[in-house]
Design a protein around this motif. Structure first.
Motif, PDB file in Angstrom:
ATOM      1  N   THR A  73      -2.569   1.125   0.003  1.00 38.95           N
ATOM      2  CA  THR A  73      -1.340   0.820  -0.122  1.00 38.95           C
ATOM      3  C   THR A  73      -0.383   2.096   0.689  1.00 38.95           C
ATOM      4  O   THR A  73      -1.045   3.010   0.644  1.00 38.95           O
ATOM      5  N   HIS A  74       0.857   2.026   0.486  1.00 29.00           N
ATOM      6  CA  HIS A  74       1.901   2.915   1.265  1.00 29.00           C
ATOM      7  C   HIS A  74       1.930   4.424   0.288  1.00 29.00           C
ATOM      8  O   HIS A  74       1.957   5.442   1.058  1.00 29.00           O
ATOM      9  N   HIS A  81       0.806   5.735   6.204  1.00 29.65           N
ATOM     10  CA  HIS A  81       2.339   5.967   5.896  1.00 29.65           C
ATOM     11  C   HIS A  81       2.890   7.050   5.038  1.00 29.65           C
ATOM     12  O   HIS A  81       3.800   7.563   5.090  1.00 29.65           O
ATOM     13  N   ASP A 103       1.251  -3.095   7.370  1.00 25.19           N
ATOM     14  CA  ASP A 103       1.110  -3.264   5.907  1.00 25.19           C
ATOM     15  C   ASP A 103      -0.294  -3.407   5.618  1.00 25.19           C
ATOM     16  O   ASP A 103      -0.685  -4.329   5.439  1.00 25.19           O
ATOM     17  N   ASN A 106      -1.686  -5.603   2.868  1.00 28.56           N
ATOM     18  CA  ASN A 106      -1.762  -6.937   2.844  1.00 28.56           C
ATOM     19  C   ASN A 106      -3.182  -7.378   3.301  1.00 28.56           C
ATOM     20  O   ASN A 106      -3.494  -6.995   4.523  1.00 28.56           O
ATOM     21  N   ALA A 112      -0.509  -9.843   8.214  1.00 28.56           N
ATOM     22  CA  ALA A 112       0.128  -8.552   8.430  1.00 28.56           C
ATOM     23  C   ALA A 112       0.420  -8.201  10.112  1.00 28.56           C
ATOM     24  O   ALA A 112       1.327  -7.479  10.267  1.00 28.56           O
ATOM     25  N   TYR A 116       4.129  -7.480  12.023  1.00 24.76           N
ATOM     26  CA  TYR A 116       4.299  -6.266  12.448  1.00 24.76           C
ATOM     27  C   TYR A 116       4.597  -6.558  13.967  1.00 24.76           C
ATOM     28  O   TYR A 116       5.733  -5.926  14.620  1.00 24.76           O
TER      29      TYR A 116
END
Ligand code: F6R
Length: 242
Positions: A73-74, A81, A103, A106, A112, A116
């Motif tokens: 995840t971010h 990220h 992402d 995802n 994803a 993008y």
């Protein structure tokens, strides 16, 4: 391909920051393609310093990063990220809403990646794409292969990349095995490209990129065909080049 030789990492970083700063001064609402990894950290530091001093304004800039680990995840401290926030975004006056990274959270890779691609295309592709180069000549996470990749896609990381990236994890087992990366074709759509290299372990890849045949076995070699590609590399990385 324009090659700029610098005496060391610091010199490389300052020159790279100058190129990016000039881009943002000339076009304040530039779209920048950005990279993670060790190589651009000095460049980001220099840009952050100039931003603090009021010499380089990122308030209208939009950024798209090359890649992200799948499954992170971010907020994950190992995610790209998070890396970008720590090393750059949180130190400059960029609007975080204008910073984009694939992402990784995802699990639906097709969704994803196509999402993008759509975002990068709708932004008109980067005015300037910053790249580092892997020891095997990879750009983004586009590893040596029998063809050049096109759009954003999911890749299985090679053992050498997992080992190289494990320095940023507690151990190699923690390194994710897959990533979402912009494809080589997407990278080539950028209007200009700035690729950085530092240190002796990059010397063979830099030689192959600049002087070897254009082959997907060295993905960076395709940059020979780009109309506006600048290599900024230090003495050690250029040691094999004439
Ligand atoms: C990072 C990326 C990679 C790195 C390359 C070099 O976003 O796309 O291609 O640029 O692996 O990494 P460093 O700079 O750590 O040697």
């Amino acid at each position: 391909m324009r090659v700029i030789r610098t005496k060391d990492y610091r010199d490389m970083s300052r020159k790279a920051a100058n190129v990016i700063s000039a881009q943002v001064i000339l076009k304040p609402n530039s779209v920048l393609g950005l990279a993670t990894g060790t190589t651009p950290i000095g460049t980001y530091e220099q840009l952050a310093e100039w931003n603090r001093k009021g010499d380089c304004d990122f308030s209208q800039v939009t950024t798209y990063n090359l890649d992200e680990y799948r499954g992170l995840t971010h907020e994950d401290p190992q995610s790209y990220h998070y890396f970008m926030r720590q090393n750059f975004f949180d130190k400059i006056n960029i609007d975080l809403a204008n910073t984009f990274v694939p992402d990784g959270a995802n699990p639906n890779a097709d969704e994803a990646c196509s999402e993008y691609d759509r975002m990068v295309r709708d932004a008109g592709y980067p005015d300037l794409q910053l790249l580092g180069i892997g020891r095997n000549g990879h750009i983004g996470f586009n590893e040596p292969d029998d063809h050049f990749s096109k759009g954003t896609h999911c890749v299985n990381l090679t053992e050498s990349t997992i080992q190289a990236n494990s320095r940023l994890f507690d151990n190699a087992d923690d390194v994710p095995r897959q990533a979402y990366t912009m494809g080589v074709q997407t990278i080539m759509y950028a209007r200009s490209i700035l690729i950085l290299a530092s240190g002796p372990e990059k010397a063979q890849a830099v030689y192959d990129m600049c002087f070897g045949p254009v082959t997907p076995q060295c993905p960076a070699s395709i940059l020979q065909l780009h109309t506006s590609c600048t290599v900024i590399a230090d003495e050690a990385a250029l040691a094999l080049c004439p």
